[in-house]
Design a protein around this motif. Structure first.
Motif, short mmCIF file in Angstrom:
data_model
loop_
_atom_site.label_atom_id
_atom_site.label_comp_id
_atom_site.label_asym_id
_atom_site.label_seq_id
_atom_site.Cartn_x
_atom_site.Cartn_y
_atom_site.Cartn_z
N HIS A 207 13.32 -33.86 44.18
CA HIS A 207 13.55 -34.13 42.76
C HIS A 207 14.79 -33.39 42.25
O HIS A 207 14.92 -33.14 41.05
N ASN A 208 15.69 -33.03 43.19
CA ASN A 208 16.92 -32.32 42.87
C ASN A 208 16.64 -30.95 42.25
O ASN A 208 17.43 -30.44 41.44
N ILE A 209 15.52 -30.35 42.62
CA ILE A 209 15.15 -29.01 42.18
C ILE A 209 15.29 -28.07 43.36
O ILE A 209 14.71 -28.31 44.42
N LEU A 210 16.07 -27.02 43.19
CA LEU A 210 16.24 -26.04 44.25
C LEU A 210 15.08 -25.06 44.24
O LEU A 210 14.85 -24.37 43.24
N SER A 211 14.34 -25.00 45.31
CA SER A 211 13.28 -23.99 45.46
C SER A 211 13.89 -22.78 46.12
O SER A 211 14.65 -22.89 47.08
N MET A 212 13.57 -21.58 45.60
CA MET A 212 14.29 -20.37 46.01
C MET A 212 13.34 -19.22 46.28
O MET A 212 12.40 -18.98 45.51
N HIS A 213 13.60 -18.51 47.36
CA HIS A 213 12.89 -17.27 47.66
C HIS A 213 13.69 -16.13 47.02
O HIS A 213 14.57 -15.55 47.63
N CYS A 214 13.40 -15.87 45.75
CA CYS A 214 14.17 -14.89 45.00
C CYS A 214 13.34 -14.36 43.84
O CYS A 214 12.33 -14.95 43.46
N SER A 215 13.78 -13.24 43.28
CA SER A 215 13.21 -12.74 42.03
C SER A 215 14.17 -13.10 40.89
O SER A 215 15.31 -13.49 41.13
N ALA A 216 13.68 -12.97 39.65
CA ALA A 216 14.50 -13.36 38.51
C ALA A 216 14.14 -12.54 37.29
O ALA A 216 12.97 -12.17 37.10
N ASN A 217 15.14 -12.25 36.47
CA ASN A 217 14.86 -11.58 35.20
C ASN A 217 15.82 -12.09 34.12
O ASN A 217 16.76 -12.84 34.39
N GLU A 218 15.55 -11.67 32.89
CA GLU A 218 16.29 -12.16 31.73
C GLU A 218 16.71 -11.01 30.84
O GLU A 218 15.90 -10.12 30.52
N GLY A 219 17.98 -11.01 30.42
CA GLY A 219 18.50 -9.97 29.55
C GLY A 219 18.15 -10.19 28.09
O GLY A 219 17.61 -11.23 27.70
N LYS A 220 18.50 -9.23 27.27
CA LYS A 220 18.17 -9.28 25.85
C LYS A 220 18.91 -10.42 25.13
O LYS A 220 18.47 -10.88 24.08
N LYS A 221 20.02 -10.84 25.70
CA LYS A 221 20.78 -11.95 25.11
C LYS A 221 20.37 -13.30 25.69
O LYS A 221 21.00 -14.32 25.39
N GLY A 222 19.32 -13.29 26.52
CA GLY A 222 18.82 -14.55 27.09
C GLY A 222 19.51 -14.96 28.37
O GLY A 222 19.26 -16.06 28.88
N ASP A 223 20.37 -14.09 28.93
CA ASP A 223 21.03 -14.43 30.19
C ASP A 223 20.07 -14.19 31.36
O ASP A 223 19.28 -13.26 31.37
N THR A 224 20.16 -15.06 32.37
CA THR A 224 19.25 -15.01 33.50
C THR A 224 19.98 -14.56 34.75
O THR A 224 21.14 -14.92 34.96
#
Length: 518
Positions: A207-224
């Motif tokens: 479905h053109n979605i990249l599945s990733m073995h990774c962690s993720a977080n978001e900053g106070k300005k909404g940046d990922t």
């Protein structure tokens, strides 16, 4: 406690359905299958297997998978006839048990793509793990919940290789035709989550979605930000930042809207865990958490985090909301920064460098880190580890498919790509020293805050990646690894030898990668 008749699964026994974690803990304690530590977490021993067994993971080879799965040392084919025998006999085995545990849950935080799961466990603590790691439906959703995928985990069911087509008594078998995952002969709970991740790695890219073995977080300005890395590189630690919201620590999807967590919990390694360096994870080991294969300090019920008597792969699972600054629902916008983490025990990679998209593909395909063998065997030399896309054991498709998707998304969204070395500086393991985690955090913060956008860079003489010549709160002398070595010739020789290993590994994928890129 509510029970559910599982007539649609041909089970005549009755199972405990959708119990709370508190109820599952009490049942585990009553069955003497676990104990509580001093903070109220449930501590269990998973038995013979304290980690995944990649050699015993199978995918049913059928019309769906025959030409699509990359059959390799991680994706072992199993004939459908064996799968059907295994499933029937596992269900018959569960019928004979006095109790079983059933849980309906979701994988994927994005409602548009989430999978409906039904997890059946032989033990209450297995169901506890599922409760921690997947996303609970609302009460109103449970009334009409129709599972799409079935996961059966029975540690007590041992396969007969001659009869079931397996390698040995333990196994994980995925059937895309029957939408079923069978796990037997092993109590290691990580097989459950990685079985589901394997399924997502097959489905989402379609479905053109990249599945990733990774962690993720978001900053106070909404940046990922995304953090890729193999075990021991700091993926979980570095994404747990008090200044940023945690989206997830291990598995994510990236679509046109942004990113989403594939799970509802975290599964963190806790060997050598400390409150000083990893306060969020340390604080998550409390009532409701599930701790695996640890030992207590003698005469207490306090976990000995340094003890490796059972395994180095000591783990804890807990709901995402146990991290106080987690983001729920765990979705976010398209990432602005992406970090590849490597623990380079050779001491030749810069502590931080910036990559072009072509370089990003090269390092993504290679998925490098260097591990140090246990000194009890007397082995002190670093050991190169390559794992394609930082998750080779969970990739049903060829790594080129995931690399092509990643490059497409990086280019479309102009995401910055960085390499972070959390390993050694000033020499290889045994001569140099480990890079300070405080410096690593400062470098990541500078990249996230845009402070490295205007500084001068110089290319690494061997790897070509761009090294910043200055970084706030980091000594400039450590930014160029060659300058930290006492012997420059020894550094060059080591770097060239490692670069050759990269080339040899990349050659295994190069032709197919180029085909996907066309």
């Amino acid at each position: 406690m509510e029970k559910l008749e599982l007539q649609n699964l041909s089970l005549k026994s009755r199972g405990y359905y959708q119990l709370t974690v508190e109820e599952l803990v009490q049942q585990t304690l009553l069955r003497k299958e676990g104990v509580l530590n001093d903070t109220g977490a449930l501590v269990i021993n998973t038995g013979e297997f304290t980690g995944r067994s990649p050699a015993d993971k199978f995918i049913v080879k059928d019309e769906i998978t025959r030409e699509t799965v990359d059959w390799n040392k991680f994706n072992h084919p199993l004939d459908e006839s064996y799968f059907l025998i295994l499933k029937d006999e596992m269900l018959a085995y569960l019928v004979q048990q006095s109790d079983i545990w059933i849980r309906d849950a979701y994988a994927c935080a994005d409602p548009a793509v989430r999978l409906k799961l039904r997890v059946i466990n032989e033990n209450p603590w297995g169901n506890h793990f599922a409760a921690n790691m997947f996303i609970d439906p609302a009460e109103t959703e449970l009334k009409n919940f129709k599972p799409e995928w079935l996961i059966i985990q029975a540690p007590g069911f041992k396969a007969n290789p001659a009869h079931h087509g397996t390698r040995q008594s333990n196994f994980t078998v995925v059937s895309f035709e029957h939408k079923t995952i069978l796990i037997g002969g092993t109590g290691y709970t990580g097989e459950i989550k990685k079985g589901v991740f394997t399924v997502l790695n097959f489905i989402l890219p379609q479905h053109n979605i990249l599945s990733m073995h990774c962690s993720a977080n978001e900053g106070k300005k909404g940046d990922t930000a995304l953090f890729f890395g193999l075990s021991g590189t700091g993926k979980t630690t570095l994404s747990s930042d008090p200044e940023r919201k945690l989206i997830g620590d291990d598995e994510h999807g990236w679509d046109e809207k942004g990113i989403f967590n594939c799970e509802g919990g975290c599964y963190a390694k806790i060997i050598n865990l400390s409150a000083e360096y990893e306060p969020d994870i340390f604080g998550a080991i409390r009532e409701g958490a599930l701790v695996e294969n640890t030992m207590f300090i003698n005469g207490t019920n306090k976990i000995d985090f340094k003890c490796k008597a059972i395994t180095e792969n000591t783990r804890v699972s807990y709901p995402l909301n146990y991290i106080k600054n987690s983001k729920i629902p765990s979705t976010a916008v398209t990432p602005k920064n992406l970090f590849f983490l490597t623990c380079d025990a050779y001491g030749v990679f810069p502590p931080i460098s910036k990559l072009t998209y072509e370089q990003a593909m090269y390092y993504f395909i290679n998925g490098y880190t260097a591990k140090v063998a246990g000194t009890e065997e007397g082995v002190k030399e670093p050991q190169v580890t390559f794992s394609a896309c930082f998750g080779a054991p969970f990739l049903p498709l060829h790594p080129g498919a995931y690399a092509h998707l990643l490059k497409e998304k990086l280019e479309n969204h102009q995401t910055n790509v960085w390499m972070i070395n959390t390993g050694w500086t000033g020499g290889a393991y045994g001569t140099g020293k480990r890079i300070s985690i405080a410096y690593t955090r400062a470098m990541i913060s500078a990249a996230l805050n845009g402070q490295l956008n205007e500084v001068a860079y110089q290319p690494h003489p061997v790897f070509g990646i761009q090294m910043p010549q200055s970084c706030p709160n980091v000594p400039s002398e450590i930014l160029d690894p060659a300058k930290t070595w006492a012997d420059r010739k020894a550094y060059d020789k080591t770097a060239l030898a490692l670069a050759q290993k990269f080339k040899e590994n990349f050659s295994l994928y190069q032709n197919e990668y180029l085909e996907y890129a066309l």
